[in-house]
Scaffold this motif. Structure first.
Motif: not given
Length: 63
Positions: A44-47, A9-13, A51-54
């Protein structure tokens, strides 16, 4: 059956999915459906991990 790896997923997604899951989580918790909260917490954790990776935790104000 496809063996293709899903596109990350992109960060916005990911931020959008996180925010949607957070609203769903609050509704479940307010109704006492704690078992229903578990898969939402996983989403939520996966997201958050994506986001942290990005480097974009700022999108969910968790930086």
């Amino acid at each position: 059956m496809s063996t293709a790896t899903p596109t990350p997923a992109t960060p916005l997604e990911a931020a959008s999915r996180y925010q949607s899951a957070a609203v769903h989580y609050q509704a479940l918790a307010a109704n006492g459906d704690y078992d229903g909260c578990l898969p939402v917490q996983d989403e939520m954790t996966m997201c958050r991990c994506q986001l942290a990776a990005a480097g974009r935790l700022d999108l969910i104000e968790a930086a």
